[in-house]
Write an enzyme that holds these catalytic residues in place. Sequence first.
Site, PDB file in Angstrom:
ATOM      1  N   LYS A   1       0.824  -1.214   0.000  1.00 18.93           N
ATOM      2  CA  LYS A   1       0.000   0.000   0.000  1.00 18.93           C
ATOM      3  C   LYS A   1       0.856   1.260   0.000  1.00 18.93           C
ATOM      4  O   LYS A   1       0.420   2.325  -0.423  1.00 18.93           O
ATOM      5  CB  LYS A   1      -0.898   0.009   1.239  1.00 18.93           C
ATOM      6  CG  LYS A   1      -2.049  -0.958   1.161  1.00 18.93           C
ATOM      7  CD  LYS A   1      -3.246  -0.289   0.539  1.00 18.93           C
ATOM      8  CE  LYS A   1      -4.210  -1.290  -0.045  1.00 18.93           C
ATOM      9  NZ  LYS A   1      -5.338  -0.704  -0.737  1.00 18.93           N
TER      10      LYS A   1
ATOM     11  N   ASP B   1      -8.165   0.309   6.842  1.00 15.92           N
ATOM     12  CA  ASP B   1      -8.133  -0.839   7.753  1.00 15.92           C
ATOM     13  C   ASP B   1      -6.804  -0.856   8.482  1.00 15.92           C
ATOM     14  O   ASP B   1      -6.593  -1.643   9.383  1.00 15.92           O
ATOM     15  CB  ASP B   1      -8.225  -2.139   6.944  1.00 15.92           C
ATOM     16  CG  ASP B   1      -9.651  -2.487   6.580  1.00 15.92           C
ATOM     17  OD1 ASP B   1     -10.550  -2.183   7.361  1.00 15.92           O
ATOM     18  OD2 ASP B   1      -9.847  -3.077   5.503  1.00 15.92           O
TER      19      ASP B   1
HETATM   20  C1  LIG Z   1      -2.035  -6.310   3.013  1.00 16.10           C
HETATM   21  C2  LIG Z   1      -3.121  -6.028   2.063  1.00 16.10           C
HETATM   22  N1  LIG Z   1      -3.398  -6.917   1.107  1.00 16.10           N
HETATM   23  C3  LIG Z   1      -4.381  -6.695   0.213  1.00 16.10           C
HETATM   24  C4  LIG Z   1      -5.150  -5.554   0.274  1.00 16.10           C
HETATM   25  C5  LIG Z   1      -6.272  -5.378  -0.714  1.00 16.10           C
HETATM   26  O1  LIG Z   1      -6.111  -4.254  -1.514  1.00 16.10           O
HETATM   27  P1  LIG Z   1      -7.398  -3.605  -2.184  1.00 16.10           P
HETATM   28  O2  LIG Z   1      -8.248  -3.065  -1.090  1.00 16.10           O
HETATM   29  O3  LIG Z   1      -6.852  -2.579  -3.103  1.00 16.10           O
HETATM   30  O4  LIG Z   1      -8.105  -4.717  -2.878  1.00 16.10           O
HETATM   31  C6  LIG Z   1      -4.901  -4.603   1.254  1.00 16.10           C
HETATM   32  C7  LIG Z   1      -5.682  -3.384   1.369  1.00 16.10           C
HETATM   33  O5  LIG Z   1      -5.557  -2.607   2.288  1.00 16.10           O
HETATM   34  C8  LIG Z   1      -3.838  -4.823   2.159  1.00 16.10           C
HETATM   35  O6  LIG Z   1      -3.509  -3.931   3.105  1.00 16.10           O
END
Ligand SMILES: Cc1ncc(COP(=O)(O)O)c(C=O)c1O
Length: 358
Positions: free
Chosen positions: A25, A73
Amino acid sequence: MAAHLHLGSLHIKDESTRLGLGSFKALGGVFAVLRVVLEEAGERLGRTVRPEELMSPEVRAVAREVTVCCATDGNYGRAVAAGARFTGCGAVIFIHATVSAKRTQAIEQLGARIQRVEGSYQSAVTAATLEAEKNLWKLVSDTSWAGYERIPRFVSQGYTAILQEVIAELPGTPSHVFVQAGVGGFASAVAAHFASVYGGGRPKIIVVEPSRAACIYESVRAGHPVALPCDEPTIMAMLNCQRPSLVAWRVLSRIADVFMIVEDEDAIQAMRLLARPRGEDLPVVAGESGGAGLAGLFKAHGNRALRESLALGVDSTVLLFNTEGAIDPDSYRHIVGASPDAVLRGMRARAEHAVARA
Ligand SMILES: Cc1ncc(COP(=O)(O)O)c(C=O)c1O
């Protein structure tokens, strides 16, 4: 692991240490804040402002008057806070009730103001949107909806740096990509980038979500974006989203090949296996959401019909993403039975052993 699963090869892009911020991110959030500050400076100074001017006193003075905000989150808010700190603007990060103390501290340490919101991630998105309007803050959201699409696109553009690295590092084109999704921003960046680079020869894109927060999976079943009720949260906390991002939905509903769900127990197994891999594979420190792609691969592999329809086999080159490290080390230790440091020490030892043998 590839041999165990009868695959040609298995690659994992490890984002656990990205920019010292613990997740992929970092690229999206920081990049989007830079773009927003550059745009604001351009408007106020009445000229095009180039990225190399970000540290100039003139642009820093504009940035000091800007406040960015977002809902998170955990990981995305940390990235936006880092972007704000880097550019010198203010940041207010909206978090919902179940964001862990460790994830919250990681954001606060970057100097951002935390605003706690009752309810779910979606409630935090609503609160951030309303407060941005009221206070004239810049909403730098990674999720999008009708009428708010431009900035989330910057976020996804930021992620494409990861894919450029993958393409440069992999010996050839992957045949399958298992990618985890929350609102779908990352998965859509993966799908769109690979489609534009490889065209018809692109890998199959398999979108993996927790069964407790499968907003894209359910949207595909419905044929249009749906909002899920807020049920019991999944341990894959970063994927705990109730509504797909509109921009992501448009891309994924057209390009992705398979949408699947995994259980919390699958994610736990994936984390443990990444920490203590088979044979000579190097360990990977993956947080609760980081190993979800591997959980998807296991599930697809264990389901004969799905394995055959995906043509997963000895000719396959599978790509996964460890999207986060042990952002909450206590939770990691509890799940994996070893601290992230111990796993990293094991990684170093194995790597040294492999070099010595070579
Ligand atoms: C560790 C991690 N993996 C996957 C995601 C999923 O990303 P997206 O919300 O763009 O689908 C997030 C989103 O915050 C994340 O923090």
